[in-house]
Scaffold this active site. Structure first.
Site, short mmCIF file in Angstrom:
data_model
loop_
_atom_site.label_atom_id
_atom_site.label_comp_id
_atom_site.label_asym_id
_atom_site.label_seq_id
_atom_site.Cartn_x
_atom_site.Cartn_y
_atom_site.Cartn_z
N ASP A 319 -33.40 2.09 -24.34
CA ASP A 319 -33.25 1.56 -25.69
C ASP A 319 -34.21 2.32 -26.61
O ASP A 319 -34.87 3.27 -26.18
CB ASP A 319 -33.47 0.05 -25.73
CG ASP A 319 -34.85 -0.39 -25.25
OD1 ASP A 319 -35.75 0.47 -25.15
OD2 ASP A 319 -35.04 -1.59 -24.98
N CYS A 320 -34.28 1.89 -27.86
CA CYS A 320 -35.02 2.70 -28.85
C CYS A 320 -36.50 2.83 -28.52
O CYS A 320 -37.06 3.93 -28.54
CB CYS A 320 -34.81 2.14 -30.25
SG CYS A 320 -35.49 0.47 -30.53
N SER A 321 -37.15 1.72 -28.21
CA SER A 321 -38.59 1.78 -27.93
C SER A 321 -38.86 2.36 -26.54
O SER A 321 -39.90 3.00 -26.33
CB SER A 321 -39.22 0.40 -28.06
OG SER A 321 -38.64 -0.52 -27.15
N ALA A 339 -40.45 -2.13 -30.32
CA ALA A 339 -40.56 -1.37 -31.56
C ALA A 339 -41.66 -1.94 -32.47
O ALA A 339 -42.47 -1.19 -33.03
CB ALA A 339 -39.23 -1.37 -32.30
N HIS A 368 -36.29 -1.56 -34.83
CA HIS A 368 -35.79 -0.26 -34.38
C HIS A 368 -36.84 0.81 -34.66
O HIS A 368 -37.57 0.74 -35.65
CB HIS A 368 -34.49 0.09 -35.09
CG HIS A 368 -33.74 1.22 -34.45
ND1 HIS A 368 -33.17 1.13 -33.20
CD2 HIS A 368 -33.50 2.48 -34.86
CE1 HIS A 368 -32.58 2.27 -32.89
NE2 HIS A 368 -32.79 3.12 -33.88
N HIS A 380 -33.07 9.15 -31.99
CA HIS A 380 -33.31 7.78 -31.54
C HIS A 380 -32.20 7.31 -30.61
O HIS A 380 -31.07 7.82 -30.64
CB HIS A 380 -33.40 6.83 -32.74
CG HIS A 380 -32.22 6.83 -33.66
ND1 HIS A 380 -31.58 5.69 -34.07
CD2 HIS A 380 -31.54 7.85 -34.27
CE1 HIS A 380 -30.58 5.98 -34.88
NE2 HIS A 380 -30.55 7.30 -35.02
#
Length: 405
Positions: A319-321, A339, A368, A380
């Protein structure tokens, strides 16, 4: 099926919207420049101040103007299972007219676009899997193409072209909205009284979740995204939502849902576009360190890899983080897998450099994170449909730019 008219399949490639035999220019996906970044600082500072002080901007019009902020309870959102089945493009009539279409579908993740027809030539952009382009010519195994404002050469063997590409387009395209005006407010619920989820930029595309809204669908969104009772009350309740929801479309914003006013978007069936990518080099004059340049080049090799909520594998799914955490871990920096928490351990800067982190909010919290790669762009882990992607850094207005290195 759209109300009162039949929708025609339209593919947006390299700044041209093609519908039937009519060819009309549209704004291609934004490609940031130094001037754009500097020009965005005023709006960025204003937006960050509003979020930090617990305010959101006045409800109408949807465009961000010089208005006084109004205190508004904001929603709380968490990643969740999809509350309703995504609408598909099967109802859309296929009616194409191309000079020559190419689709980069014979790749695992992405296809490099080079300045010249040679594997040793500089890389100027990338076509992710199933992205479309216009082909000028094919010569000695190389295709000269344009897509999303990026011109260059690609290996033709990795693309499907011409008639087969037109047939493939109906299977790999997406129902999208293209934002038609700058600084457009995206709402947490389908009413102009709802809290602002985010602010998005002109030319950006967002995939459609549902265009014909129902109260039951909105109730599922409220439940799954844990939108607060205060936010629902501020929006006027379900009675007010029912009256206004016909003017809104539900879209994906990264891995969550939000609502955008139909008046300010163009609905179209679209192929992904190329993204402009340059090489970041360390130099004393630019103030870019070797570590900053290195982490950006390292990050770009994972373009097109899958998104998995809760994941942190750069190849198997993240995922993003998890993406930014794993990138920085390779360089000896420890970041939390969240995030908002990453925002808390980075120092704020106003002049972004490669490797800096851009943080985005859903109106109530940071939800995000993306890494700045230079040239006004970020990389990202966005959502399951797009995976790890490159976007304009201001596709959503960030609430913080944080530096680690």
């Amino acid at each position: 099926m759209m109300n009162k008219w039949k929708k025609t399949l339209a593919l947006a490639i390299s700044g041209i919207l093609i519908v039937g035999t009519i060819v009309a220019p549209i704004q291609a996906a934004m490609v940031g420049t130094v001037e754009q970044i500097e020009g965005a600082n005023v709006l960025l500072d204003q937006y960050c101040g509003d979020v930090a002080s617990g305010y959101v901007l006045a409800q109408t019009p949807e465009l961000l103007m010089a208005e006084q902020p109004t205190a508004t309870p904001a929603p709380s959102a968490t990643p969740s299972a999809e509350p309703a089945k995504e609408e598909t493009s099967g109802h859309v009539e296929l009616n194409l007219n191309y000079s020559r279409l190419g689709i980069a579908n014979k790749v695992d993740t992405y296809l490099n676009i080079r300045k010249k027809p040679s594997t040793s030539a500089a890389i100027v952009g990338k076509l992710t899997k199933n992205a479309g382009c216009h082909i000028y010519k094919i010569k000695k195994g190389w295709a000269k193409i344009v897509s999303g404002g990026v011109n260059g050469w690609v290996k033709a063997s990795y693309m499907t072209t011409d008639k087969k590409a037109e047939e493939l387009a109906s299977k790999v395209g997406r129902d999208c909205v293209e934002i038609q005006t700058d600084s457009l407010r995206v709402r947490a619920l389908p009413t102009t009284d709802a809290p602002i989820y985010s602010v998005v930029s002109a030319g950006e595309e967002f995939r459609i979740k549902k265009r014909n809204l129902t109260v039951d669908f909105v109730k599922e969104i409220v439940k799954k995204e844990k939108i607060s009772k205060e936010a629902l009350t501020r929006s006027g309740g379900y009675e007010a939502i029912e009256k206004s929801m016909g003017d809104f479309i539900c879209i994906y914003v990264d891995n969550e849902y939000a609502f955008v006013a139909k008046e300010y978007v163009k609905e179209q069936y679209s192929l992904k576009r190329a993204v402009k990518v340059g090489t970041v080099s360390a130099s004393a004059s630019s103030g870019i360190s070797s570590s900053q340049a290195s982490i950006v080049e390292y990050a770009k090799q994972f373009l097109g890899n899958p998104y998995v909520w809760g994941g942190s594998s750069l190849t198997g799914g993240t995922d993003c983080s998890g993406f930014t955490m794993s990138l920085y871990r390779r360089y000896g920096y420890s970041l939390p897998h969240n995030a908002a928490a990453q925002s808390g351990v980075t120092r704020s800067v106003s002049d972004p450099k490669p490797g800096d982190l851009f943080f985005y909010s859903n109106g109530s919290r940071i939800n995000h994170v993306a890494m700045y790669i230079g040239g006004g762009m970020v990389i990202h882990a966005s959502n399951p449909s797009d995976g790890i992607k490159i976007s304009n850094a201001y596709y959503r207005h960030p609430v913080k730019i944080g530096r680690v290195m």
